[in-house]
Design an enzyme around this catalytic site. Sequence first.
Site, short mmCIF file in Angstrom:
data_model
loop_
_atom_site.label_atom_id
_atom_site.label_comp_id
_atom_site.label_asym_id
_atom_site.label_seq_id
_atom_site.Cartn_x
_atom_site.Cartn_y
_atom_site.Cartn_z
CB CYS A 51 -0.91 0.02 1.22
SG CYS A 51 -2.06 -1.37 1.31
NE ARG A 128 -2.64 -4.62 -2.73
CZ ARG A 128 -2.12 -3.97 -1.69
NH1 ARG A 128 -2.37 -2.68 -1.53
NH2 ARG A 128 -1.36 -4.59 -0.82
#
Length: 214
Positions: A51, A128
């Site tokens: 991330c 995601r």
Amino acid sequence: MSEAPIPGLPRLNEPAPFFKARTTAGERSLTDYKGKWLVLFSHPADFTPVCTTEFMAFARHADAFKALGCELLGLSIDSIFAHIAWMRTIDEKFGVKIPFPIIEDLSMEVAMAYGMIHPGAGDTSAVRATFIIDPNGILRAMVYYPMSNGRSVEEFLRLVEALQTTDANGVATPEAWKKGEPVIVPPPKTAEDADTRAGMGYDYTDWFFSKKSL
């Protein structure tokens, strides 16, 4: 026993689910972005390595998105305080400032509305997911990635530009299209138009496949 289906999955070319939420830049709602393109993207958790690379990439491309009239908005189910701490760490350790807001979604209300929670992918963290919303609030594209693999931010930048080109010119774009390259002319809708397509001045391959430059 199989997992229960994900409720409320959004659908392309329909209004994006409304949201109003706290962010690192104050309260934001979908209506705040009316008249602009928006890339809304979720990540599993703050202080995770994949991330972090994605957020730095979005930050580095923020000016390019802005040049297209497109705003960026991140999300995870972590708190505002965790978001702020993570942003400060990215600045301190990597020298990258995060210029876009991040939604606090402790209740998972936004994540559930957008179908970001996939129990089979891990736990209750948001996967995601990336959503491209147009200036009229219509969901134009959505992409889901697994927890283990980072997204290509350049692809989302390319896709926004391709969508804008499609809207402005009534055309389609081929695989990996980039600005300045030929676009695809929509196929003819009648047999008569198919018969005359070869003489219309396009880069003609067959009646259903022609390109042109803008």
